[in-house]
Design a protein around this motif. Structure first.
Motif, PDB file in Angstrom:
ATOM      1  N   VAL A 119       0.851  -1.193   0.000  1.00  6.73           N
ATOM      2  CA  VAL A 119       0.000   0.000   0.000  1.00  6.73           C
ATOM      3  C   VAL A 119       0.887   1.244   0.000  1.00  6.73           C
ATOM      4  O   VAL A 119       1.681   1.467   0.907  1.00  6.73           O
ATOM      5  CB  VAL A 119      -1.029   0.031   1.158  1.00  6.73           C
ATOM      6  CG1 VAL A 119      -2.231  -0.828   0.838  1.00  6.73           C
ATOM      7  CG2 VAL A 119      -0.436  -0.378   2.485  1.00  6.73           C
ATOM      8  N   ALA A 134      -0.472   4.445  -1.288  1.00  4.49           N
ATOM      9  CA  ALA A 134      -1.373   5.489  -1.776  1.00  4.49           C
ATOM     10  C   ALA A 134      -1.576   6.620  -0.772  1.00  4.49           C
ATOM     11  O   ALA A 134      -2.462   7.454  -0.944  1.00  4.49           O
ATOM     12  CB  ALA A 134      -2.719   4.876  -2.162  1.00  4.49           C
ATOM     13  N   GLY A 135      -0.741   6.644   0.262  1.00  2.00           N
ATOM     14  CA  GLY A 135      -0.883   7.702   1.272  1.00  2.00           C
ATOM     15  C   GLY A 135      -0.352   9.035   0.758  1.00  2.00           C
ATOM     16  O   GLY A 135       0.480   9.078  -0.145  1.00  2.00           O
ATOM     17  N   ARG A 149       2.550  14.233   6.726  1.00  2.00           N
ATOM     18  CA  ARG A 149       3.384  14.407   7.924  1.00  2.00           C
ATOM     19  C   ARG A 149       4.864  14.480   7.592  1.00  2.00           C
ATOM     20  O   ARG A 149       5.666  14.944   8.374  1.00  2.00           O
ATOM     21  CB  ARG A 149       3.107  13.283   8.937  1.00  2.00           C
ATOM     22  CG  ARG A 149       1.792  13.435   9.654  1.00  2.00           C
ATOM     23  CD  ARG A 149       1.427  12.194  10.422  1.00  2.00           C
ATOM     24  NE  ARG A 149       1.058  11.101   9.532  1.00  2.00           N
ATOM     25  CZ  ARG A 149       0.676   9.901   9.941  1.00  2.00           C
ATOM     26  NH1 ARG A 149       0.632   9.634  11.230  1.00  2.00           N
ATOM     27  NH2 ARG A 149       0.342   8.960   9.079  1.00  2.00           N
ATOM     28  N   GLY A 195      -7.347   3.981  -2.319  1.00  2.47           N
ATOM     29  CA  GLY A 195      -8.568   4.664  -1.890  1.00  2.47           C
ATOM     30  C   GLY A 195      -8.257   5.806  -0.941  1.00  2.47           C
ATOM     31  O   GLY A 195      -7.094   6.168  -0.746  1.00  2.47           O
ATOM     32  N   SER A 197      -8.734   5.807   2.311  1.00  9.80           N
ATOM     33  CA  SER A 197      -8.136   5.327   3.561  1.00  9.80           C
ATOM     34  C   SER A 197      -7.230   4.146   3.236  1.00  9.80           C
ATOM     35  O   SER A 197      -7.339   3.552   2.151  1.00  9.80           O
ATOM     36  CB  SER A 197      -9.223   4.862   4.537  1.00  9.80           C
ATOM     37  OG  SER A 197      -9.824   3.669   4.045  1.00  9.80           O
ATOM     38  N   SER A 235      -7.460   1.190   0.261  1.00  7.02           N
ATOM     39  CA  SER A 235      -6.372   0.812  -0.658  1.00  7.02           C
ATOM     40  C   SER A 235      -6.145  -0.699  -0.622  1.00  7.02           C
ATOM     41  O   SER A 235      -5.925  -1.335  -1.661  1.00  7.02           O
ATOM     42  CB  SER A 235      -5.080   1.554  -0.292  1.00  7.02           C
ATOM     43  OG  SER A 235      -5.256   2.942  -0.436  1.00  7.02           O
ATOM     44  N   LYS A 268       8.416   2.675  10.292  1.00  4.98           N
ATOM     45  CA  LYS A 268       7.506   3.285   9.314  1.00  4.98           C
ATOM     46  C   LYS A 268       7.944   4.731   9.109  1.00  4.98           C
ATOM     47  O   LYS A 268       7.894   5.535  10.058  1.00  4.98           O
ATOM     48  CB  LYS A 268       6.059   3.218   9.806  1.00  4.98           C
ATOM     49  CG  LYS A 268       5.093   3.737   8.754  1.00  4.98           C
ATOM     50  CD  LYS A 268       3.679   3.301   9.000  1.00  4.98           C
ATOM     51  CE  LYS A 268       3.047   4.188  10.044  1.00  4.98           C
ATOM     52  NZ  LYS A 268       1.594   3.988  10.135  1.00  4.98           N
TER      53      LYS A 268
END
Ligand code: C5P
Length: 262
Positions: free
Chosen positions: A17, A19-20, A24, A93, A95, A99, A237
């Motif tokens: 994933v 797609a963020g 930040r 998506g 959220s 996604s 992360k």
């Protein structure tokens, strides 16, 4: 533990994933596109997945409307040797869970197991993918990589009444640290279980949906046991500018990233 051999392994896909928005991190571009050690965050993540050799298919969720990441994935795919995994791309998506659902819908027929990985964990070592994959091969329906927690963790509530002038929050409890784990990705599942978990989440209201931060949480709600294997410190992360500095340091360190314990 019975280890699987690649030829006997169930058909496994890895969903990445990516797609963020990466707000930040403050780069003004999707996080997966942010440079790290001369490449993008996404390219590091994809190299880790391919090197682990756990997947027959890799499906990447990218931000809707993105072209730069799609182009870089095409170039990466061309460079793969014959017999490597199939790589597909879907629009993510709004959220993380959306996604994941978009990528699940694009998995090839016959896929039995799936690992869901955050592109933001760009430096996850191959052995973590393998530990998760081996636990699935040994019969687990859900597996997550975890790390012990070093800080003491407390629950808090907003301060009300006259105490509000002293401090904004007040402590409501202290969780026993030996029972706490920091959770990483890739999280591995029987695909049928993950599909069922996400279908159940389709009935959530907005507040419940916003509280979903990983896939294992949804599987826990089904009552399916979620097993934990050891993660790795370098699997951080990348979320804030400090995380990016740490990741750069891990890549540039005199002993190289393989030195890091985990
Ligand atoms: O925002 P957060 O850091 O929790 O995101 C974790 C991972 O989920 C990141 O790799 C991000 O790209 C991905 N994500 C996504 N679609 C979203 C939001 C986050 O694929 N809508």
């Amino acid at each position: 533990m019975i280890m699987s051999t690649p030829s006997k392994r169930a058909v496994t896909a890895v969903i990445v994933v990516a797609a963020g928005s990466g707000e930040r991190l403050g780069y003004g571009m999707p996080k997966a596109q942010v440079p790290l050690g001369g490449e993008t965050i996404l390219m590091h993540a994809l190299r880790g997945v391919v090197a682990s050799d756990v997947a027959r298919q890799i499906c990447v969720a990218v931000p809707k409307g993105d072209t730069a990441l799609r182009e870089s994935i095409s170039e990466f795919t061309i460079d793969l040797v014959d017999g490597g995994p199939e790589i597909s791309v879907v629009d993510g998506g709004s959220s993380r869970a959306d996604s994941v659902r978009a990528a699940m819908a694009a998995l090839e027929d016959g896929t039995e197991l799936v690992l869901v990985h955050d592109a933001a964990r760009a430096l996850t070592p191959e052995r973590v993918f393998q530990r998760v994959s081996d636990a699935l091969a040994s019969g687990a329906k859900a597996v997550i990589p975890t790390m012990p927690v070093v800080d003491t963790i407390k629950t808090v509530a907003e301060t009300n009444g006259s105490d509000a002038s002293i401090a904004p929050e007040v402590v409501t409890g202290t969780a026993p640290r030996e029972q706490l784990r920091a959770v990483q990705t890739p999280q591995g599942f029987e695909l049928a279980v993950l599909r069922r978990a996400h279908e159940a989440a389709g009935l959530f209201d907005d507040k419940q949906s916003a509280a979903v931060t990983d896939d294992a949480m949804l599987v826990e709600l089904l009552g399916v046991p979620v097993h934990a294997v050891r993660g790795a410190s370098q699997s951080l992360k990348i979320t804030t500018p400090l995380d990016l500095i740490i990741a750069e340091g891990l890549l540039e360190g005199p002993l190289g990233i393989r030195w890091v314990e985990g």
